[in-house]
Each structure stands twice: as C-alpha cells, then as structure tokens.
Design a protein around this motif. Structure first.
Motif, PDB file in Angstrom:
ATOM      1  N   SER A 298       2.028   9.151  -6.702  1.00  0.00           N
ATOM      2  CA  SER A 298       2.273   7.977  -5.627  1.00  0.00           C
ATOM      3  C   SER A 298       3.123   8.205  -4.421  1.00  0.00           C
ATOM      4  N   THR A 299       4.049   9.144  -4.594  1.00  0.00           N
ATOM      5  CA  THR A 299       5.047   9.896  -3.637  1.00  0.00           C
ATOM      6  C   THR A 299       4.079  10.337  -2.632  1.00  0.00           C
ATOM      7  N   LYS A 300       3.626  11.236  -2.994  1.00  0.00           N
ATOM      8  CA  LYS A 300       2.626  11.960  -2.130  1.00  0.00           C
ATOM      9  C   LYS A 300       1.538  11.365  -1.387  1.00  0.00           C
ATOM     10  N   ILE A 301       0.930  10.194  -2.145  1.00  0.00           N
ATOM     11  CA  ILE A 301      -0.140   9.760  -1.223  1.00  0.00           C
ATOM     12  C   ILE A 301       0.662   8.796  -0.290  1.00  0.00           C
ATOM     13  N   ALA A 302       1.642   8.064  -0.799  1.00  0.00           N
ATOM     14  CA  ALA A 302       2.487   7.239  -0.056  1.00  0.00           C
ATOM     15  C   ALA A 302       2.856   8.064   1.079  1.00  0.00           C
ATOM     16  N   SER A 303       3.291   8.980   1.109  1.00  0.00           N
ATOM     17  CA  SER A 303       3.853   9.878   2.272  1.00  0.00           C
ATOM     18  C   SER A 303       2.809  10.102   3.288  1.00  0.00           C
ATOM     19  N   SER A 304       1.654  10.302   3.092  1.00  0.00           N
ATOM     20  CA  SER A 304       0.242  10.592   3.908  1.00  0.00           C
ATOM     21  C   SER A 304       0.013   9.267   4.441  1.00  0.00           C
ATOM     22  N   PHE A 305       0.214   8.045   3.977  1.00  0.00           N
ATOM     23  CA  PHE A 305       0.165   6.746   4.625  1.00  0.00           C
ATOM     24  C   PHE A 305       1.360   6.677   5.773  1.00  0.00           C
ATOM     25  N   LEU A 306       2.429   6.892   5.486  1.00  0.00           N
ATOM     26  CA  LEU A 306       3.636   6.804   6.162  1.00  0.00           C
ATOM     27  C   LEU A 306       3.534   7.857   7.209  1.00  0.00           C
ATOM     28  N   MET A 307       2.914   8.738   7.192  1.00  0.00           N
ATOM     29  CA  MET A 307       2.803   9.720   8.429  1.00  0.00           C
ATOM     30  C   MET A 307       1.559   9.344   9.129  1.00  0.00           C
ATOM     31  N   MET A 308       0.848   8.590   8.824  1.00  0.00           N
ATOM     32  CA  MET A 308      -0.168   7.633   9.747  1.00  0.00           C
ATOM     33  C   MET A 308       0.646   7.228  11.068  1.00  0.00           C
ATOM     34  N   SER A 309       1.867   6.662  10.673  1.00  0.00           N
ATOM     35  CA  SER A 309       2.554   6.073  11.613  1.00  0.00           C
ATOM     36  C   SER A 309       2.904   6.492  13.021  1.00  0.00           C
ATOM     37  N   PRO A 310       2.986   7.836  13.346  1.00  0.00           N
ATOM     38  CA  PRO A 310       2.918   8.294  14.729  1.00  0.00           C
ATOM     39  C   PRO A 310       1.831   7.768  15.369  1.00  0.00           C
ATOM     40  N   LEU A 311       0.797   7.398  14.874  1.00  0.00           N
ATOM     41  CA  LEU A 311      -0.388   6.803  15.617  1.00  0.00           C
ATOM     42  C   LEU A 311       0.220   5.668  16.695  1.00  0.00           C
ATOM     43  N   GLY A 312       0.997   5.059  16.256  1.00  0.00           N
ATOM     44  CA  GLY A 312       1.970   4.223  17.015  1.00  0.00           C
ATOM     45  C   GLY A 312       2.637   4.709  18.370  1.00  0.00           C
TER      46      GLY A 312
ATOM     47  N   SER B 196      -4.920   2.133  -4.447  1.00  0.00           N
ATOM     48  CA  SER B 196      -4.859   0.492  -4.449  1.00  0.00           C
ATOM     49  C   SER B 196      -3.564  -0.050  -4.783  1.00  0.00           C
ATOM     50  N   LYS B 197      -2.941   0.593  -5.600  1.00  0.00           N
ATOM     51  CA  LYS B 197      -1.469   0.073  -5.988  1.00  0.00           C
ATOM     52  C   LYS B 197      -0.636   0.076  -4.734  1.00  0.00           C
ATOM     53  N   LEU B 198      -0.722   0.916  -3.969  1.00  0.00           N
ATOM     54  CA  LEU B 198       0.038   1.127  -2.775  1.00  0.00           C
ATOM     55  C   LEU B 198      -0.010   0.079  -1.832  1.00  0.00           C
ATOM     56  N   LEU B 199      -1.308  -0.313  -1.601  1.00  0.00           N
ATOM     57  CA  LEU B 199      -1.922  -1.320  -0.789  1.00  0.00           C
ATOM     58  C   LEU B 199      -1.468  -2.568  -1.148  1.00  0.00           C
ATOM     59  N   HIS B 200      -1.498  -2.597  -2.385  1.00  0.00           N
ATOM     60  CA  HIS B 200      -0.989  -4.046  -2.910  1.00  0.00           C
ATOM     61  C   HIS B 200       0.531  -4.139  -3.039  1.00  0.00           C
ATOM     62  N   ASN B 201       1.464  -3.014  -2.709  1.00  0.00           N
ATOM     63  CA  ASN B 201       2.823  -3.080  -2.888  1.00  0.00           C
ATOM     64  C   ASN B 201       3.337  -3.583  -1.325  1.00  0.00           C
ATOM     65  N   LYS B 202       3.847  -4.723  -1.156  1.00  0.00           N
ATOM     66  CA  LYS B 202       4.287  -5.712  -0.005  1.00  0.00           C
ATOM     67  C   LYS B 202       5.101  -4.722   0.640  1.00  0.00           C
ATOM     68  N   ARG B 203       6.227  -4.032  -0.135  1.00  0.00           N
ATOM     69  CA  ARG B 203       7.264  -3.423   0.426  1.00  0.00           C
ATOM     70  C   ARG B 203       6.972  -2.449   1.163  1.00  0.00           C
ATOM     71  N   PHE B 204       5.910  -1.542   0.611  1.00  0.00           N
ATOM     72  CA  PHE B 204       5.333  -0.395   1.136  1.00  0.00           C
ATOM     73  C   PHE B 204       4.566  -0.600   2.458  1.00  0.00           C
ATOM     74  N   VAL B 205       3.752  -1.478   2.362  1.00  0.00           N
ATOM     75  CA  VAL B 205       2.862  -1.906   3.597  1.00  0.00           C
ATOM     76  C   VAL B 205       3.844  -2.317   4.542  1.00  0.00           C
TER      77      VAL B 205
END
Length: 406
Positions: free
Chosen positions: A348-362, A220-229
């Motif tokens: 936070s770093t580990k979960i953030a990494s998993s979201f970032l690694m969804m990016s190859p769907l691009g 939830s915190k990550l999804l509310h972090n505009k820079r991260f999103v």
C-alpha cells in the motif's frame, strides 16, 4: 507541544538514510535547472512565456505518466532496483541534450526533459516513502523534511551554476555541456547503487509477493480512502503553487528592470531557494516538537497572505512577500506526503507513493495557467494561480488537524 526523545533515524538505517538522501539533492538540482531554462529559452529561441512553460509542463507530464508504473516496478523489484532504473532514465535524458542542441530543436529539448521527468519520478517514488520508514512512524514527517532539505541544497546550486553559464551575453543555447556532465555523474551514481544493498522495509509481504489482482485491490482501497485522496489533491495544488512561482521568478524580478537575468539567477539560488532550504531544516526541527498538521496549517495561512500581497503589486512589500512564499511553503510537500501515507504498510505504501508522485503534474498546469495569465495581464496578477493552490492546501490542513494536539 510534544517533546519526543525518539531518534530521527533508527541506528541500523543511518547509512541507507545517507545514501538515499543524496538522491534528494540530485533531483532538486535537476528540477531547479528548469527555472533558469525557462527564461534562457525565451531569449535564445525567441519564444513566448506561455511557450517556455512547456519546459515544466513536459517534464512533469513525465511524472504523471510514469508514476504508477514506477510504483508497480518498485513494488515488484524493490527500492534499490527502482533507484537504479530512475537514475538510468535521468542519465539518458540528460545526454540527449547533446543532439538536441546540435539540431537546435525546442521540441527535441522537450523530449529530453520528458525522459528526465520519467527518471525523476521513479527516484522520488522510491525515496520518499523509503525515508519515512527508516525510523519511528511518529517522526516520519520530520525525517522526510530533513531529507528534503538536501533537495533544497540542489535547488540552490542549480540556478547559481546554470545562471552563470547561460546568462553570459552569448546568444548560443549552451546547455549541452552542463547536461552531459550531469548525465555522466548520474551514471556513476547508478553504478554505485547497483552495487550496494539497501534493506527492504516491509510491514507485510516482501517485494514481489503481490500479483496484479492484489495490486488492483490495493489501488481500489486507496481510492476509497478519503484522507489519502484529499492528500493527493493537496499535493497537486501545492505543486501548482511551488513550481509556477519557481518557473517565473526570474521573469517577475526582471520585469521593470529590478534585476538582470544573471543577478536574478543568483538571487533565486540564495534568496528564494536558500530561504526555502533553511525553512525546511527549521521546519523539521519544529515538527519534532509540534504536531505536523498544526505547522502545516500555519504555513498555509502565511502563503495565502503572501501570494495575495504579490498580486497587489505594491512595490517592496510585494517583493518581500515573494520570498515569504518560499519560506512558508518549504515544509508543505514532505509534510503532506508523510500525513497521506500514515497508517499504510507494505504494498500500500509503495502504490500510494506512486499516486502521490503524480502530483507534480500540477506544476505543468500551474506554469501553463500562469504563463497564459502573464501574457494576457501581468506577471504580478498571474500570482493568483499559486494563491489558489495555497488556499486548497489550507483547506486540507484544516481537515487533517487532530482534534487533540499533543
């Protein structure tokens, strides 16, 4: 400009850095093979450019589906177990190429590639944030760029080796042998990592200390972090550009008889991906002296210009610009990744990494869009797709630019 005297890798983490960096080579090799398979399957299985784009689309769909489970697994069991799990998926998918070739089923090949994609995303989810933590935070982007340079080495060798195997004039599919060899090698590496002990880098509770409720809070915190999103979105758009260009490089340079497929595979290795690797190493050195955000902005501007020139199809200038895309995009992924997780810690770093690694769907989206556009218009016009991705990265670089550059 800054003159940093800090070590790129902390002394006590040199061995873990070397071991984990070897993984960057492995997934670079596996991903670059796809760019050769694309053209190879068009010829041997008589499929369209759009249909062959399913090779990348299926692999990177595995990234999207498996990324968050990978982050949760690593968060609970640690980086080393994450690496071993990823290698097991990788090996299993590679060995499935044997029955895929025996049945001569394109769909079976896609299933195998999907499983490989699941394995690669587990590896990347573990290795990327781990490398950023093996030294001072101020050198994280430079350190990750250095590790990613070995990813570039894998990218160079894959088209070179596979191009010589596949583009021989033989009408057979011929992919089971190299993939089965790769599967055995990956199993050996998995055995090595199951026996070594990697230090867990934590800035908070250790792996396994987070229950489902606290994980939900982190998300939830990550999804509310505009820079991260915004960073996740920028990586998604970068992958649209990088993967779609790699996927159709051979198509582009063979159109009109400029090169044969076999020659194109060699040029992709040394010309495109070799330049990519050299630029990433150079970028790592530059960013130890100049703010990463500033370097990212400059490179984004250059890729937008270069990709636009490719779409104009103006002969030699467009061909040179194609290689310029490789040079200036090289630092984008590790730089955006490092900036996006800056200031995060522990779970936070580990979960953030998993979201970032969804990016190859691009990459799946980009190859499908570029394939459709190429079938309808021309391959050069289809470069509007990666150009759009670069434009978004440029916008991102402007938003993260520090007001005062040191």
């Amino acid at each position: 400009m800054r003159n940093s005297t800090k070590s790129l890798v902390a002394r006590q983490y040199v061995i873990p850095f070397i071991l984990v960096t070897s993984l960057f080579f492995m997934w670079g090799f596996a991903r670059a093979i796809l760019d050769v398979l694309n053209k190879h399957f068009q010829t041997t299985m008589d499929i369209t450019i759009t249909r062959s784009a399913m090779i990348q689309a299926t692999t990177y769909l595995g990234y999207f589906i498996m990324a968050l489970p990978a982050g949760l697994f690593i968060n609970r069991f640690g980086y080393r177990h994450g690496v071993v799990l990823g290698l097991m998926f990788f090996a299993f998918g590679s060995l499935l190429f044997i029955p895929s070739e025996l049945t001569v089923s394109f769909n079976f090949f896609l299933v195998s590639l999907f499983i490989i994609g699941c394995g690669l995303v587990v590896l990347e989810t573990a290795a990327n944030p781990y490398v950023t933590e093996l030294g001072d935070r101020s050198t994280a982007a430079s350190r990750l760029n250095l590790a990613q340079s070995f990813n570039g080495l894998g990218c160079i060798l894959a088209p070179l080796i596979m191009g010589q195997i596949l583009f021989t004039g033989d009408e057979g599919i011929n992919v089971a042998l190299p993939y089965s060899v790769m599967g055995v090698v990956v199993l050996i590496v998995a055995l090595i990592f199951s026996r070594v002990k990697l230090p867990e880098i934590t800035d908070g509770p250790s792996a396994g200390d987070y229950d489902a409720q606290s994980t939900g809070t982190v998300i939830s915190k990550l999804l509310h972090n505009k820079r991260f999103v915004f960073g996740v979105s920028a990586l998604f758009c970068y992958e649209i550009s990088e993967i779609s260009i790699n996927s159709f490089f051979i198509n582009y340079v063979t159109d009109g008889g400029w090169m044969t497929s076999k020659t194109a595979a060699v040029v992709l290795s040394f010309g495109g991906l070799g330049l990519f690797m050299a630029a990433r190493v150079t970028g790592s050195w530059i960013m130890s002296r100049i703010a990463a955000e500033k370097v990212l902005c400059f490179c984004a501007i250059m890729t937008v210009i270069a990709s636009l020139i490719v779409t104009l199809d103006i002969g030699l200038m467009s061909r040179i610009s194609l290689f310029a895309c490789y040079a200036f995009e090289a630092i984008m992924f590790p730089t955006i990744f490092a900036i996006s997780i800056r200031g995060l810690a522990g779970s936070s770093t580990k979960i953030a990494s998993s979201f970032l690694m969804m990016s190859p769907l691009g990459g799946a989206v980009g190859t499908l869009l570029m394939g459709l556009m190429a079938d309808v218009t021309s391959m050069s016009t289809a470069f509007l797709v990666p150009c759009a991705g670069y434009i978004f990265v440029l916008l991102y670089s402007l938003t993260v630019m520090p007001r005062k550059l040191h």
